[in-house]
Design a protein around this motif. Structure first.
Motif, short mmCIF file in Angstrom:
data_model
loop_
_atom_site.label_atom_id
_atom_site.label_comp_id
_atom_site.label_asym_id
_atom_site.label_seq_id
_atom_site.Cartn_x
_atom_site.Cartn_y
_atom_site.Cartn_z
N GLU A 48 0.97 -1.51 0.15
CA GLU A 48 0.20 0.21 -0.15
C GLU A 48 0.75 1.58 -0.05
N GLU A 49 2.23 1.06 0.91
CA GLU A 49 2.57 2.53 0.43
C GLU A 49 4.38 2.35 -0.64
N ASP A 50 3.36 1.68 -2.18
CA ASP A 50 3.74 1.15 -3.19
C ASP A 50 2.95 1.10 -4.11
N SER A 51 1.72 2.23 -4.20
CA SER A 51 1.17 2.61 -4.90
C SER A 51 0.56 0.95 -6.18
N LEU A 52 0.50 0.71 -4.37
CA LEU A 52 -0.36 -0.50 -5.06
C LEU A 52 -1.33 -0.71 -3.94
N HIS A 53 -2.67 -1.19 -4.59
CA HIS A 53 -3.99 -0.64 -3.13
C HIS A 53 -4.44 -2.21 -3.19
N VAL A 54 -4.23 -2.75 -2.29
CA VAL A 54 -4.64 -4.47 -1.81
C VAL A 54 -5.58 -4.69 -1.01
N LEU A 55 -7.11 -5.41 -1.56
CA LEU A 55 -7.42 -4.88 -0.91
C LEU A 55 -7.81 -6.96 -0.37
N THR A 56 -8.95 -7.64 0.55
CA THR A 56 -9.41 -8.96 0.06
C THR A 56 -10.57 -9.43 0.62
N SER A 57 -10.87 -10.30 -0.01
CA SER A 57 -12.13 -10.31 -0.06
C SER A 57 -12.92 -11.50 0.77
N ALA A 58 -11.93 -11.19 2.18
CA ALA A 58 -12.16 -11.33 3.85
C ALA A 58 -13.67 -12.59 3.77
N MET A 59 -12.33 -13.65 3.31
CA MET A 59 -13.47 -14.99 3.65
C MET A 59 -13.10 -15.24 4.63
N ASP A 60 -14.18 -15.72 5.11
CA ASP A 60 -14.14 -16.66 6.94
C ASP A 60 -14.54 -18.33 6.65
N GLU A 61 -14.97 -18.79 7.53
CA GLU A 61 -14.78 -20.38 7.25
C GLU A 61 -15.97 -20.55 7.26
N ASP A 63 -17.37 -19.69 3.94
CA ASP A 63 -16.74 -19.58 2.87
C ASP A 63 -15.88 -20.30 2.53
N PHE A 64 -14.93 -21.19 3.51
CA PHE A 64 -14.08 -22.27 3.08
C PHE A 64 -15.02 -23.28 2.99
N VAL A 65 -16.44 -23.10 3.03
CA VAL A 65 -17.31 -24.51 2.88
C VAL A 65 -18.25 -24.35 1.81
N PHE A 66 -18.65 -22.81 2.06
CA PHE A 66 -20.16 -22.72 0.97
C PHE A 66 -19.76 -21.51 -0.59
N GLY A 67 -18.03 -21.15 -0.36
CA GLY A 67 -17.88 -20.56 -1.59
C GLY A 67 -17.88 -18.85 -1.13
N GLY A 68 -17.03 -17.95 -2.30
CA GLY A 68 -17.02 -16.75 -1.47
C GLY A 68 -17.24 -15.83 -2.57
N GLN A 69 -17.60 -16.45 -3.80
CA GLN A 69 -17.70 -15.56 -5.25
C GLN A 69 -18.64 -14.15 -4.87
N GLN A 70 -19.31 -14.02 -3.80
CA GLN A 70 -20.30 -13.13 -3.73
C GLN A 70 -19.77 -12.37 -2.36
N LYS A 71 -18.79 -12.61 -2.06
CA LYS A 71 -17.91 -11.79 -1.48
C LYS A 71 -16.92 -11.53 -1.99
N LEU A 72 -16.53 -11.81 -3.64
CA LEU A 72 -15.38 -11.64 -4.59
C LEU A 72 -15.90 -10.35 -5.28
N THR A 95 -6.77 -21.11 0.14
CA THR A 95 -8.74 -21.12 0.29
C THR A 95 -9.27 -20.92 -0.78
N SER A 96 -9.24 -20.32 -1.52
CA SER A 96 -10.00 -20.50 -2.62
C SER A 96 -9.63 -21.22 -3.50
N GLY A 100 -11.84 -24.18 -5.41
CA GLY A 100 -12.12 -23.89 -6.44
C GLY A 100 -12.57 -22.79 -7.10
N GLU A 101 -12.58 -21.91 -6.69
CA GLU A 101 -12.92 -20.98 -6.89
C GLU A 101 -12.68 -20.26 -7.88
#
Length: 373
Positions: A48-61, A63-72, A95-96, A100-101
């Motif tokens: 983030e200090e070097d001009s690249l914004h890094v975000l996360t879809s914040a998958m939780d436990e 999402d590990f079972v049911f998938g995180g496409q909606q969060k992404l 995780t993703s 098999g995301e």
């Protein structure tokens, strides 16, 4: 024992992190890690200090079972809202990828005026260079780099992997971290060499942005030699070819060469680009054989263990690294002194000029004190 035959148990660089740094070097605007909020936390924050914004879809436990496409998908929408990016990278994580995301499914919702790279990577690869290729292959497909550059990068990455297997972090099952030789002792010895009229070679063989500090070691050597009136006994090599590498890498080389010029530093030989540290050994060997056969000592900063040892036969070798686990292998190779710049990496992100090094400042300070006596 080589890295191919031993169980390597000390921590090593991650392919996910390598992907992020490569996206930075391509000047991508936003990277979204499709995984838990803590994945690659330290480097994500640093970038983030070097001009690249890094975000996360914040998958939780869940999402590990049911998938995180909606969060992404929601994270992509938020990234567009916050940053109005021209380019976005969707980066896989352990995780993703394990569940098999399909990153391309979420990429399809992004408007056509935004370039989207789907980076299918995880931290389970044996070599972190796999994470680099996971970026460069789709980048070539989008026309962000040429097919020729992709081929060049593939070769360089294989050579970088070979260096680590031969004499780097992958060369031993376990490497004890070390702070190396005391900086003031090594600086005093280097000053003694200069004052006694010895011929000293300085070689910058650094990797990408780390060169902003490793270049200071050569700068300090040159400044000290000038103060002592022995700069004719010093020759400098540098892997800062401004025409080679990904966009950000070429920019680093231009910044460093511009500052060298402003400070009156004479670079006698350009030995490659800032992404070519693993393949400069042959060039250095040829130059020493053809033009510089009678030098007494060499100061190597950056990735010293990538250079062949034979050309330095008869020279004292003073080397500077930022890897505490690199000290023992380099001593075994025959490096007489190994100095570690322990805090180098966080100090070389988000900058565009040479930054002071501990060893460089130590050399300057001791020289100034001795001249006042």
């Amino acid at each position: 024992m080589s890295g191919n035959n031993s169980l390597i148990v000390h921590p090593r660089p991650s392919s996910i992190v390598a992907s992020l740094y490569t996206l930075r070097d391509l000047n991508v605007d936003v990277a979204i890690l499709h995984g838990p909020p803590g994945c690659s936390f330290k480097h994500a924050r640093l970038l983030e200090e070097d001009s690249l914004h890094v975000l996360t879809s914040a998958m939780d436990e869940n999402d590990f079972v049911f998938g995180g496409q909606q969060k992404l998908s929601k994270t992509i929408e938020k990234a567009v809202e916050l940053f109005s990016p021209k380019s976005i990278a969707l980066v896989g994580t352990c995780t993703s990828m394990i569940i098999g995301e399909e990153l391309k499914d979420s990429a399809a919702v992004v408007s056509d005026d935004i370039s989207v790279l789907c980076v299918e990577t995880h931290a389970g690869y044996a070599n972190n260079t796999s994470g680099v290729m996971a970026v460069l292959e789709p980048a070539a497909g989008l026309g962000l780099i040429s097919g020729e550059e992709l081929k060049r990068q593939r070769f360089l990455l294989q050579e970088a992997t070979n260096v680590e297997l031969r004499s780097g972090a992958a060369s031993r099952g376990y490497l004890e971290p070390s702070r190396g030789d005391l900086k003031y002792k090594v600086a005093e010895h280097l000053l003694d060499l200069l004052k006694s009229g010895k011929k000293v070679m300085g070689i910058l063989n650094a990797k990408k942005e780390t060169a902003y500090m490793f270049a200071d070691e050569l700068l300090a050597l040159w400044e000290t030699a000038q103060l002592l009136g022995v700069s004719d006994n010093v020759v400098l090599f540098s892997n800062t070819d401004t025409n080679l590498g990904l966009p950000r890498v070429r920019e680093h080389a231009k910044n460093i060469m511009s500052e060298f010029q402003k400070r009156g530093v004479v670079i006698h030989e350009i030995i490659g680009g800032l992404d070519e540290y693993a393949v400069t050994g042959g060039i250095v060997a040829a130059l020493i054989h053809e033009k510089y056969p009678d030098f007494d000592a060499v100061l190597i900063s950056g990735v010293p263990h990538a250079l062949f040892m034979e050309p330095f036969a008869g020279m004292e070798i003073i080397s500077i690294t930022n890897g505490p686990r690199q000290v023992a292998p380099m001593k075994e190779m025959g490096h007489d002194y190994v100095v570690v710049e322990i805090d180098l990496h966080p100090k070389t992100l988000g900058i565009s000029a040479i930054v002071p090094s501990e060893f460089g400042d130590t050399l300057r300070s001791i020289c100034a004190d001795q001249m006042q006596k």
